[in-house]
Design a protein around this motif. Structure first.
Motif, PDB file in Angstrom:
ATOM      1  N   HIS A   1       4.286  -5.867  -6.841  1.00  0.00           N
ATOM      2  CA  HIS A   1       2.880  -5.974  -6.432  1.00  0.00           C
ATOM      3  C   HIS A   1       2.191  -4.606  -6.471  1.00  0.00           C
ATOM      4  N   ALA A   2       2.892  -3.551  -6.099  1.00  0.00           N
ATOM      5  CA  ALA A   2       2.295  -2.215  -6.144  1.00  0.00           C
ATOM      6  C   ALA A   2       2.012  -1.791  -7.583  1.00  0.00           C
ATOM      7  N   LEU A   3       2.929  -2.070  -8.484  1.00  0.00           N
ATOM      8  CA  LEU A   3       2.736  -1.720  -9.893  1.00  0.00           C
ATOM      9  C   LEU A   3       1.554  -2.468 -10.498  1.00  0.00           C
ATOM     10  N   LEU A   4       1.397  -3.751 -10.141  1.00  0.00           N
ATOM     11  CA  LEU A   4       0.247  -4.503 -10.643  1.00  0.00           C
ATOM     12  C   LEU A   4      -1.054  -3.872 -10.161  1.00  0.00           C
ATOM     13  N   ARG A   5      -1.110  -3.501  -8.894  1.00  0.00           N
ATOM     14  CA  ARG A   5      -2.345  -2.949  -8.334  1.00  0.00           C
ATOM     15  C   ARG A   5      -2.667  -1.565  -8.896  1.00  0.00           C
ATOM     16  N   LEU A   6      -1.676  -0.870  -9.341  1.00  0.00           N
ATOM     17  CA  LEU A   6      -1.909   0.437  -9.936  1.00  0.00           C
ATOM     18  C   LEU A   6      -2.413   0.320 -11.381  1.00  0.00           C
TER      19      LEU A   6
ATOM     20  N   GLY B   1       0.810  -1.207   0.000  1.00  0.00           N
ATOM     21  CA  GLY B   1       0.000   0.000   0.000  1.00  0.00           C
ATOM     22  C   GLY B   1       0.844   1.256   0.000  1.00  0.00           C
ATOM     23  N   GLN B   2       1.904   1.253   0.813  1.00  0.00           N
ATOM     24  CA  GLN B   2       2.818   2.388   0.834  1.00  0.00           C
ATOM     25  C   GLN B   2       3.518   2.540  -0.510  1.00  0.00           C
ATOM     26  N   GLY B   3       3.879   1.423  -1.136  1.00  0.00           N
ATOM     27  CA  GLY B   3       4.495   1.475  -2.456  1.00  0.00           C
ATOM     28  C   GLY B   3       3.557   2.068  -3.494  1.00  0.00           C
ATOM     29  N   LEU B   4       2.297   1.707  -3.400  1.00  0.00           N
ATOM     30  CA  LEU B   4       1.293   2.263  -4.301  1.00  0.00           C
ATOM     31  C   LEU B   4       1.221   3.782  -4.148  1.00  0.00           C
ATOM     32  N   ALA B   5       1.221   4.241  -2.909  1.00  0.00           N
ATOM     33  CA  ALA B   5       1.190   5.683  -2.658  1.00  0.00           C
ATOM     34  C   ALA B   5       2.444   6.363  -3.211  1.00  0.00           C
ATOM     35  N   SER B   6       3.602   5.723  -3.060  1.00  0.00           N
ATOM     36  CA  SER B   6       4.854   6.293  -3.570  1.00  0.00           C
ATOM     37  C   SER B   6       4.817   6.425  -5.089  1.00  0.00           C
ATOM     38  N   LEU B   7       4.302   5.411  -5.759  1.00  0.00           N
ATOM     39  CA  LEU B   7       4.201   5.463  -7.214  1.00  0.00           C
ATOM     40  C   LEU B   7       3.297   6.604  -7.658  1.00  0.00           C
TER      41      LEU B   7
ATOM     42  N   LEU C   1      12.506   3.075  -2.113  1.00  0.00           N
ATOM     43  CA  LEU C   1      11.236   3.493  -1.518  1.00  0.00           C
ATOM     44  C   LEU C   1      10.370   2.308  -1.113  1.00  0.00           C
ATOM     45  N   PHE C   2      10.697   1.121  -1.638  1.00  0.00           N
ATOM     46  CA  PHE C   2       9.841  -0.051  -1.443  1.00  0.00           C
ATOM     47  C   PHE C   2      10.459  -1.034  -0.454  1.00  0.00           C
ATOM     48  N   GLY C   3      10.961  -0.505   0.654  1.00  0.00           N
ATOM     49  CA  GLY C   3      11.671  -1.337   1.613  1.00  0.00           C
ATOM     50  C   GLY C   3      10.825  -1.932   2.711  1.00  0.00           C
ATOM     51  N   GLY C   4       9.530  -1.626   2.743  1.00  0.00           N
ATOM     52  CA  GLY C   4       8.664  -2.204   3.761  1.00  0.00           C
ATOM     53  C   GLY C   4       8.605  -1.420   5.040  1.00  0.00           C
ATOM     54  N   GLU C   5       9.099  -0.166   5.014  1.00  0.00           N
ATOM     55  CA  GLU C   5       9.022   0.658   6.219  1.00  0.00           C
ATOM     56  C   GLU C   5       7.563   1.036   6.490  1.00  0.00           C
ATOM     57  N   PRO C   6       7.221   1.270   7.758  1.00  0.00           N
ATOM     58  CA  PRO C   6       5.834   1.619   8.095  1.00  0.00           C
ATOM     59  C   PRO C   6       5.359   2.842   7.309  1.00  0.00           C
ATOM     60  N   GLY C   7       4.118   2.756   6.800  1.00  0.00           N
ATOM     61  CA  GLY C   7       3.550   3.849   6.034  1.00  0.00           C
ATOM     62  C   GLY C   7       2.248   4.311   6.661  1.00  0.00           C
ATOM     63  N   PRO C   8       1.327   4.826   5.854  1.00  0.00           N
ATOM     64  CA  PRO C   8       0.035   5.290   6.374  1.00  0.00           C
ATOM     65  C   PRO C   8      -0.711   4.156   7.063  1.00  0.00           C
ATOM     66  N   ALA C   9      -1.528   4.522   8.035  1.00  0.00           N
ATOM     67  CA  ALA C   9      -2.288   3.511   8.780  1.00  0.00           C
ATOM     68  C   ALA C   9      -3.213   2.737   7.857  1.00  0.00           C
ATOM     69  N   ALA C  10      -3.808   3.416   6.891  1.00  0.00           N
ATOM     70  CA  ALA C  10      -4.724   2.754   5.964  1.00  0.00           C
ATOM     71  C   ALA C  10      -4.145   2.837   4.557  1.00  0.00           C
ATOM     72  N   PRO C  11      -4.055   1.703   3.839  1.00  0.00           N
ATOM     73  CA  PRO C  11      -3.518   1.749   2.472  1.00  0.00           C
ATOM     74  C   PRO C  11      -4.457   2.519   1.562  1.00  0.00           C
ATOM     75  N   PRO C  12      -3.916   3.193   0.546  1.00  0.00           N
ATOM     76  CA  PRO C  12      -4.779   3.957  -0.361  1.00  0.00           C
ATOM     77  C   PRO C  12      -5.665   3.006  -1.174  1.00  0.00           C
ATOM     78  N   PRO C  13      -6.868   3.447  -1.533  1.00  0.00           N
ATOM     79  CA  PRO C  13      -7.748   2.585  -2.328  1.00  0.00           C
ATOM     80  C   PRO C  13      -7.199   2.386  -3.738  1.00  0.00           C
ATOM     81  N   TRP C  14      -7.541   1.284  -4.331  1.00  0.00           N
ATOM     82  CA  TRP C  14      -7.142   1.006  -5.712  1.00  0.00           C
ATOM     83  C   TRP C  14      -8.193   0.107  -6.349  1.00  0.00           C
ATOM     84  N   ASP C  15      -8.269   0.168  -7.659  1.00  0.00           N
ATOM     85  CA  ASP C  15      -9.235  -0.621  -8.415  1.00  0.00           C
ATOM     86  C   ASP C  15      -8.557  -1.850  -8.992  1.00  0.00           C
ATOM     87  N   GLU C  16      -9.263  -2.980  -8.950  1.00  0.00           N
ATOM     88  CA  GLU C  16      -8.718  -4.191  -9.562  1.00  0.00           C
ATOM     89  C   GLU C  16      -8.473  -3.948 -11.055  1.00  0.00           C
TER      90      GLU C  16
END
Length: 535
Positions: A104-109, A72-78, A162-177
């Motif tokens: 995985h973040a790129l696929l979800r985006l 989720g944090q990776g998605l936000a970074s992208l 940026l995609f190292g798994g460090e703690p990010g936002p409490a709630a992951p950003p929404p994304w569409d399948e």
């Protein structure tokens, strides 16, 4: 081709392959492509077993909850770097958590990801960028970016760090399948010309290939898949998808060294290893050399082997000493895990052919150019190549041409060999058909066949298997003298002779199975050229 149509993007660039309506309907009807989503993987595992280990690498471990948050944090970074659904992105990574999370973040985006190993060169990056629409960004580690130099000039990069798994936002950003029928991932496979060919896969084809791997290896959530092959290869991507879809653990090895790798496998509790046979061979030799300590260090339950088989003595070591089950797999970047061993197969069955067809897979024997070429279609077969010109020779009536000689019997496959059977010795390609023809009248021989053996110095070496008449002994010098007398060039001479003590392994139709020669040769007597005797 029959199974794929092409669309033109808004930017008016050449569109990427997409599964055609006929293919979608066929695989939806047989259940091969269903309503599974990306969220059924990582996100569902995080909800169901949040504290279970999802990912292991040199930096430690991530639970499913931590991995889901990292993606989720990776998605936000992208998104923060301006990456949008439909964009093309090049991902350059080794076997690290950063690559898995970014993927995985790129696929979800909803991007199209062209994947490259961290050891790629500037030309590889340029080819990948040229394959994608628009102005693709490149996700790459800072150290690799500096090495790639001019290939990244004027290109917007996203730091892989940026995609190292460090703690990010409490709630992951929404994304569409994302759309599961479009090209989601592009790998590159060198053809016979050496020009890289872009292999286009959708989420549906990758999911089907990973499901086949799970069937072949009996993988489930208790599995710990240990990935040594490059993350960005088809072998690597299959295990990334298998782990997510089965809620299994994925352990990553970024620097292969047999003794150290064995220790890390034991620490991870690795149960599944798939990939190149040479890796398994080196690990088994290291384990055997460690004596009793080696036996205790091997936690593997399943060894999935494609391509050339391991030498018979090592296979017996794996099964008898270490209790490892051998799973035979046949596939390629274009058709991953197309056939493989069944859970009910005994050891001899597993070693005698290339396994059973997986659900939805079909094989047709005989193409317009060769009567024994295997043609495939099925849910895991790729969408097509990026260059439509490559599809012209790769497909026939919607079936993928493998370039392999295949025999099919009662739903099982045996790969007899390549259509153009060659041994590549330091770049010199020697035709096995030519060698066999030259051996046709060798005195004192009942059966013979040439084949390629792996060689640490030359890549491959030419070997000849012979079954001699009773009371006759054939030497390598005899074979060389005979071949020279037939006018064969010195550079094409064999460097190994293997004396067979029974009929050569053959298919039901009588063709020699060269892969079995490679597997069984180390246990046979024979002669070696001086170069090999000195090693």
């Amino acid at each position: 081709m029959d199974a794929t149509t092409r669309r033109v993007s808004a930017a008016a660039v050449e569109a990427l392959p997409r599964a055609g309506a006929d293919r979608v309907a066929r695989h939806r009807a047989d259940g091969s492509w269903d309503d599974r989503t990306l969220a059924d993987g990582i996100e569902a595992a995080a909800a169901r077993r949040p504290d279970a280990v999802a990912l292991i690498d040199g930096d430690g471990r991530l639970s499913w909850a931590e991995l889901a948050a990292a993606v989720g944090q990776g998605l936000a970074s992208l998104r923060g770097h301006g990456v949008k659904p439909g964009d093309g992105v090049v991902l350059v990574s080794g076997n690290t958590r950063h690559g898995v999370i970014a993927y995985h973040a790129l696929l979800r985006l909803g991007t199209t990801v062209a994947v490259l190993d961290r050891r790629c060169g500037p030309a590889d990056v340029q080819v990948a960028r040229d394959a994608l629409p628009g102005r693709p960004k490149v996700v790459v580690a800072a150290g690799e970016a500096g090495r790639l130099g001019d290939a990244l000039a004027g290109v917007e990069t996203v730091p892989l760090e940026l995609f190292g798994g460090e703690p990010g936002p409490a709630a992951p950003p929404p994304w569409d399948e994302p759309d599961r029928d479009r090209t989601s991932v592009i790998l590159f496979s060198s053809g016979t010309t050496g020009r890289p060919k872009g292999v286009a896969h959708s989420l549906n084809t990758l999911t089907a290939g990973a499901a086949n791997m799970a069937r072949i290896t009996s993988a489930d959530e208790s599995t710990v898949a240990f990935l040594i092959s490059p993350l960005t290869s088809i072998t690597g991507l299959m295990q990334v998808h298998l782990a997510a879809d089965q809620h299994a653990t994925l352990a990553l090895e970024d620097r292969f060294e047999p003794a150290g790798t064995l220790r890390r496998m034991a620490a991870a509790g690795a149960t599944l290893l798939g990939g190149a046979p040479v890796i398994a061979e080196r690990l088994l030799r290291a384990a055997a050399g460690a004596g009793g300590a080696g036996t205790g260090s091997v936690t593997l339950r399943t060894l999935a082997l494609g391509g050339a088989m391991l030498p018979r003595p090592l296979l017996e070591l794996a099964t008898d000493s270490f209790g490892i089950e051998i799973a035979r797999v046949y596939g390629s970047s274009e058709a991953p895990n197309f056939s493989g061993s069944l859970a009910t197969d005994d050891r001899e069955r597993r070693l005698s052919d290339d396994g059973a067809l997986m659900p939805g897979g079909e094989v047709r024997i005989g193409s317009a150019e060769h009567p024994t070429e295997g043609l495939l279609r099925g849910p895991g077969v790729f969408l097509g190549y990026l260059d439509p010109a490559d599809d012209q020779s790769a497909f026939e009536d919607g079936w993928y041409r493998t370039g392999d000689q295949i025999e099919a019997h009662q739903g099982r496959l045996t790969v007899v060999g390549r259509l153009k059977e060659l041994v590549n010795r330091n770049g010199l390609k020697v035709s096995l058909t030519e060698i066999d023809a030259a051996l046709a009248a060798l005195p004192g021989v009942v059966e013979y066949a040439s084949f390629g053996m792996p060689d640490p110095d030359t890549g491959e070496r030419l070997a000849v298997a012979v079954l001699a008449d009773e009371g006759v002994t054939i030497t390598l010098d005899d074979v060389i003298e005979y071949l020279l007398g037939q006018g064969l060039a010195k550079r094409k001479l064999p460097e190994q002779l293997v004396r067979w003590d029974g009929p050569l392994p053959r298919t039901a139709s009588g063709k020699v199975v060269r892969s079995r020669l490679v597997m069984e040769a180390p246990a046979k007597a024979g002669d070696l050229a001086p170069r090999l005797r000195q090693a």
